[in-house]
Design a protein around this motif. Structure first.
Motif, PDB file in Angstrom:
ATOM      1  N   UNK A   1       0.827  -1.210   0.000  1.00 19.12           N
ATOM      2  CA  UNK A   1       0.000   0.000   0.000  1.00 19.12           C
ATOM      3  C   UNK A   1       0.857   1.254   0.000  1.00 19.12           C
ATOM      4  N   UNK A   2       0.325   2.310  -0.642  1.00 20.00           N
ATOM      5  CA  UNK A   2       0.896   3.647  -0.650  1.00 20.00           C
ATOM      6  C   UNK A   2      -0.207   4.618  -0.253  1.00 20.00           C
ATOM      7  N   UNK A   3       0.092   5.896  -0.062  1.00 20.57           N
ATOM      8  CA  UNK A   3      -0.945   6.833   0.379  1.00 20.57           C
ATOM      9  C   UNK A   3      -2.197   6.851  -0.487  1.00 20.57           C
ATOM     10  N   UNK A   4      -2.089   6.677  -1.795  1.00 20.36           N
ATOM     11  CA  UNK A   4      -3.277   6.780  -2.649  1.00 20.36           C
ATOM     12  C   UNK A   4      -3.525   5.543  -3.491  1.00 20.36           C
ATOM     13  N   UNK A   5      -2.689   4.515  -3.350  1.00 16.92           N
ATOM     14  CA  UNK A   5      -2.807   3.323  -4.183  1.00 16.92           C
ATOM     15  C   UNK A   5      -2.477   2.070  -3.390  1.00 16.92           C
ATOM     16  N   UNK A   6      -2.926   0.945  -3.905  1.00 13.53           N
ATOM     17  CA  UNK A   6      -2.540  -0.360  -3.365  1.00 13.53           C
ATOM     18  C   UNK A   6      -2.235  -1.284  -4.530  1.00 13.53           C
ATOM     19  N   UNK A   7      -1.275  -2.185  -4.324  1.00 13.86           N
ATOM     20  CA  UNK A   7      -0.937  -3.156  -5.359  1.00 13.86           C
ATOM     21  C   UNK A   7      -1.104  -4.557  -4.786  1.00 13.86           C
TER      22      UNK A   7
ATOM     23  N   UNK B   1      -2.533 -14.911  -7.659  1.00  9.43           N
ATOM     24  CA  UNK B   1      -1.888 -16.221  -7.657  1.00  9.43           C
ATOM     25  C   UNK B   1      -1.418 -16.676  -9.032  1.00  9.43           C
ATOM     26  N   UNK B   2      -1.860 -16.003 -10.104  1.00 10.07           N
ATOM     27  CA  UNK B   2      -1.384 -16.363 -11.441  1.00 10.07           C
ATOM     28  C   UNK B   2      -0.162 -15.542 -11.863  1.00 10.07           C
ATOM     29  N   UNK B   3       0.353 -14.721 -10.943  1.00 10.11           N
ATOM     30  CA  UNK B   3       1.550 -13.954 -11.218  1.00 10.11           C
ATOM     31  C   UNK B   3       1.322 -12.508 -11.586  1.00 10.11           C
ATOM     32  N   UNK B   4       0.138 -12.135 -11.990  1.00 15.78           N
ATOM     33  CA  UNK B   4      -0.098 -10.739 -12.369  1.00 15.78           C
ATOM     34  C   UNK B   4      -0.220  -9.857 -11.128  1.00 15.78           C
ATOM     35  N   UNK B   5       0.004  -8.574 -11.300  1.00 14.24           N
ATOM     36  CA  UNK B   5      -0.120  -7.599 -10.230  1.00 14.24           C
ATOM     37  C   UNK B   5      -1.134  -6.542 -10.654  1.00 14.24           C
ATOM     38  N   UNK B   6      -1.954  -6.130  -9.700  1.00 16.73           N
ATOM     39  CA  UNK B   6      -3.006  -5.157 -10.007  1.00 16.73           C
ATOM     40  C   UNK B   6      -2.859  -3.954  -9.100  1.00 16.73           C
ATOM     41  N   UNK B   7      -2.992  -2.780  -9.683  1.00 12.13           N
ATOM     42  CA  UNK B   7      -2.940  -1.525  -8.941  1.00 12.13           C
ATOM     43  C   UNK B   7      -4.350  -0.957  -8.844  1.00 12.13           C
TER      44      UNK B   7
ATOM     45  N   UNK C   1     -10.152   5.377  -1.402  1.00 14.31           N
ATOM     46  CA  UNK C   1      -9.359   4.682  -0.393  1.00 14.31           C
ATOM     47  C   UNK C   1      -8.883   5.582   0.722  1.00 14.31           C
ATOM     48  N   UNK C   2      -9.402   6.824   0.798  1.00 13.00           N
ATOM     49  CA  UNK C   2      -8.965   7.774   1.812  1.00 13.00           C
ATOM     50  C   UNK C   2      -9.309   7.282   3.217  1.00 13.00           C
ATOM     51  N   UNK C   3      -8.367   7.469   4.165  1.00 18.03           N
ATOM     52  CA  UNK C   3      -8.568   6.996   5.538  1.00 18.03           C
ATOM     53  C   UNK C   3      -9.803   7.619   6.181  1.00 18.03           C
TER      54      UNK C   3
END
Length: 367
Positions: A140-146, A150-156, A289-291
């Motif tokens: 996680x980052x301040x405005x995004x999450x990655x 399980x198939x190897x891909x990454x999503x932002x 996603x703001x706190x």
């Protein structure tokens, strides 16, 4: 780093699917990930449970355009009778006592709900359903999450919703705490067919081992949720068909004539354990996603969740014993409530999910 979607939902069960449909239907780009193959989730033997759909929940399903695909397989609950074992006192709810003629709720098999939700989800262009896959490590980052799949891909994404079950690995990894405990009880779930029609009446007997609920289903059938001491439940489930039927009939009674278990038996341990705010924030151009946004949701729904958990736990502890003085007090309490129409009407409306500060969907309004 560009977004692959605005919202990632881990878990394609009933809750995850409903959240995904609500948000995608309002225009959010949603990715829904589940470890199960959707074809397996639609099989008869996947989950033998039925769900009690309160009036407020039916309003949500209607507002999302889902109810027409469910209604034909939904049995209305017109009355509820609550009794303490064989005591002469009982509590009786009747939908005719309310100003609306709506049923108190409906009983629907989970496979029917799941089929309607999956088919509707597949029809939404802004919802991508990925299965069978799992969500792994999350950064996680301040405005995004990655999220790593399980198939190897990454999503932002902007926001991740953990709908991956009561023991959610994602919830634990995110450090989200819950208050939960296991009861020394197991719920045996099955379906029975009976000679006489149930007339839309749900019955709940509080037996010393726990509640025994008879919930009306379509076609002169009832769903049974039989709470038993954990050490006895495994033996009951292992009984031959005739012996199991005899044990069940002894608890069911004879008010609907002969009773015949149909279909498999399941057991589940007994334990205690966002859409509108997300959509409004997105329409205003805010970070979903703001706190502060998530804290608003937590504050809005925390009281309801704590009260529901406390009442449920209290009822289970109050009725799951046979101490004579306590039994007399609770029986007199049931009789007293049954003779107080204003209190009964309030409790019925509360059970229907139409009291308090309601989300728009529960009021039957589109998001």
């Amino acid at each position: 780093m560009s977004d692959d979607a605005e919202l990632l939902i881990a878990g394609g069960g009933l809750n995850g699917l409903l959240l995904g449909i609500a948000c995608a239907g309002a225009g959010l780009e949603v990715v829904l990930v589940d470890r199960e193959d959707p074809a397996a989730m639609l099989e008869q033997g996947f989950d033998g449970r039925s769900s009690a759909i309160a009036y407020g929940s039916q309003q949500v399903l209607s507002a999302l355009g889902l109810w027409p695909a469910i209604a034909a397989d939904a049995e209305p609950i017109l009355e509820i009778r609550v009794a303490d074992d064989n005591a002469p006192f009982f509590l009786h709810y009747d939908h005719r006592e309310l100003s609306t003629d709506a049923p108190l709720g409906w009983i629907v098999e989970n496979r029917v709900l799941r089929r309607a939700l999956i088919e509707h989800a597949r029809s939404l262009p802004s919802l991508v359903f990925l299965a069978p896959l799992e969500v792994g490590v999350i950064e996680t980052w301040p405005a995004l999450a990655e999220a790593a799949l399980s198939d190897g891909r990454r999503m932002t994404v902007r926001l991740i919703a953990a709908a991956d079950g009561a023991a959610s690995p994602l919830r634990r990894s995110a450090g989200i705490r819950t208050v939960d405990w296991r009861y020394p009880q197991t719920a045996i779930v099955t379906t029975v067919r009976h000679d006489r029609p149930h007339a839309g009446i749900a019955v709940e007997h509080f037996l010393p081992a726990g509640p025994f609920a008879i919930l009306p289903m379509t076609g002169s059938r009832s769903s049974i949720v039989w709470t038993e001491r954990a050490e006895l439940a495994a033996g009951l489930l292992a009984l031959p068909d005739a012996a199991f039927a005899a044990e069940l009939a002894a608890r069911f009674g004879e008010f609907l004539g002969a009773v015949e278990p149909v279909g498999p038996r399941w057991r589940y341990p007994v334990a205690l354990m966002l859409a509108e705010i997300v959509i409004d924030a997105r329409r205003l151009g805010l970070d979903i996603g703001d706190d502060a946004l998530l804290r608003r949701y937590q504050q809005w729904r925390r009281l309801d969740a704590v009260l529901l958990a406390g009442v449920t736990d209290g009822l289970n502890r109050l009725f799951s014993n046979s101490i004579a003085p306590l039994r007399l007090i609770r029986d007199l309490g049931l009789a007293a409530v049954d003779r107080l129409p204003p209190l009964k009407r309030f409790l019925m409306r509360d059970a229907m999910g139409i009291t308090g500060d309601l989300p728009r969907l529960v009021r039957g309004e589109a998001l």
